[in-house]
Design a protein around this motif. Structure first.
Motif, short mmCIF file in Angstrom:
data_model
loop_
_atom_site.label_atom_id
_atom_site.label_comp_id
_atom_site.label_asym_id
_atom_site.label_seq_id
_atom_site.Cartn_x
_atom_site.Cartn_y
_atom_site.Cartn_z
N ILE A 124 0.84 -1.20 0.00
CA ILE A 124 0.00 0.00 0.00
C ILE A 124 0.88 1.25 0.00
O ILE A 124 0.62 2.21 -0.74
CB ILE A 124 -0.96 -0.02 1.22
CG1 ILE A 124 -1.98 -1.13 1.05
CG2 ILE A 124 -1.62 1.33 1.41
CD1 ILE A 124 -2.79 -1.42 2.30
N GLU A 125 1.92 1.24 0.82
CA GLU A 125 2.83 2.38 0.93
C GLU A 125 3.52 2.67 -0.40
O GLU A 125 3.60 3.81 -0.82
CB GLU A 125 3.87 2.06 2.01
CG GLU A 125 4.93 3.10 2.21
CD GLU A 125 5.98 2.60 3.20
OE1 GLU A 125 7.18 2.78 2.90
OE2 GLU A 125 5.60 2.03 4.23
N VAL A 126 3.99 1.64 -1.07
CA VAL A 126 4.77 1.83 -2.30
C VAL A 126 3.88 2.14 -3.51
O VAL A 126 4.21 3.00 -4.32
CB VAL A 126 5.63 0.57 -2.59
CG1 VAL A 126 6.26 0.63 -3.96
CG2 VAL A 126 6.70 0.43 -1.53
N THR A 127 2.74 1.44 -3.62
CA THR A 127 1.94 1.55 -4.84
C THR A 127 0.80 2.56 -4.76
O THR A 127 0.35 3.06 -5.79
CB THR A 127 1.33 0.19 -5.20
OG1 THR A 127 0.41 -0.20 -4.18
CG2 THR A 127 2.40 -0.85 -5.39
N GLY A 128 0.30 2.83 -3.58
CA GLY A 128 -0.83 3.74 -3.45
C GLY A 128 -2.18 3.04 -3.58
O GLY A 128 -3.22 3.67 -3.50
N ALA A 129 -2.17 1.73 -3.79
CA ALA A 129 -3.42 0.96 -3.86
C ALA A 129 -4.01 0.85 -2.46
O ALA A 129 -3.29 0.93 -1.46
CB ALA A 129 -3.15 -0.42 -4.43
N THR A 130 -5.31 0.66 -2.39
CA THR A 130 -5.95 0.49 -1.09
C THR A 130 -5.96 -0.99 -0.70
O THR A 130 -5.80 -1.86 -1.56
CB THR A 130 -7.40 1.01 -1.10
OG1 THR A 130 -8.17 0.19 -1.98
CG2 THR A 130 -7.48 2.46 -1.51
N GLU A 131 -6.19 -1.24 0.56
CA GLU A 131 -6.25 -2.62 1.04
C GLU A 131 -7.40 -3.36 0.37
O GLU A 131 -7.27 -4.53 0.00
CB GLU A 131 -6.41 -2.63 2.57
CG GLU A 131 -6.25 -3.98 3.19
CD GLU A 131 -6.20 -3.92 4.70
OE1 GLU A 131 -6.42 -4.98 5.32
OE2 GLU A 131 -5.93 -2.85 5.26
N GLY A 132 -8.53 -2.68 0.21
CA GLY A 132 -9.69 -3.29 -0.45
C GLY A 132 -9.39 -3.70 -1.88
O GLY A 132 -9.84 -4.75 -2.35
N MET A 133 -8.63 -2.87 -2.60
CA MET A 133 -8.26 -3.20 -3.98
C MET A 133 -7.39 -4.46 -4.01
O MET A 133 -7.62 -5.36 -4.83
CB MET A 133 -7.49 -2.06 -4.63
CG MET A 133 -8.30 -0.87 -5.00
SD MET A 133 -7.17 0.36 -5.70
CE MET A 133 -8.23 1.77 -5.75
#
Length: 138
Positions: free
Chosen positions: A55-64
């Motif tokens: 999440i930190e590196v990519t910016g994706a959310t946990e839900g995604m």
């Protein structure tokens, strides 16, 4: 039939279909995040990355990330620290819809229910089979 709904992410109207649960604009942005996450995880040193690190590196959310693992786009066999929540209790799992604990609990509840049903049926049968003899008055 397709229906017009608001996008859950940006609130824009779009035609909902079986393939997307967000509008085309948000879908493109999700796909870009997926490609970024997949590229990050493909590197050997990142394969065991934690959810927080991804999440930190990519910016994706946990839900995604959970959605991608659930749909099979990210394979837990390749990335062992990935998973998604059990539909019943929320424990992180890597396959199916329910964790082993919930499956075992449901199985034991079903067995208990079957035993109770069997006992109840046997009791009803025994009550119907009772014969009462009365005295005959002459």
């Amino acid at each position: 039939m397709n229906e017009v709904v608001n996008c859950p992410r940006c609130n824009e109207l779009y035609t909902k279909n079986a393939f997307r649960d967000v509008c085309p604009k948000c879908s493109r942005s999700e796909e870009e995040l997926y490609q970024k996450a997949y590229s990050f995880l493909r590197k050997r040193e990142n394969r065991a990355a934690t959810m927080e690190r991804i999440i930190e590196v990519t910016g994706a959310t946990e839900g995604m990330i959970h959605k991608w693992v659930r749909k099979g786009r990210l394979q837990p066999a390749q990335f062992p620290n990935l998973g998604y929540p059990c539909d019943r209790c929320g424990t992180i799992i890597q396959k199916g819809k329910l964790c082993a604990g919930c499956l075992q609990e449901i199985d034991s509840d079903l067995k208990l229910h079957d035993r109770e049903q069997s006992f109840s049926q046997k009791r009803e049968q025994s009550e119907h089979q009772r014969t009462y003899l009365g005295r005959r008055q002459d």
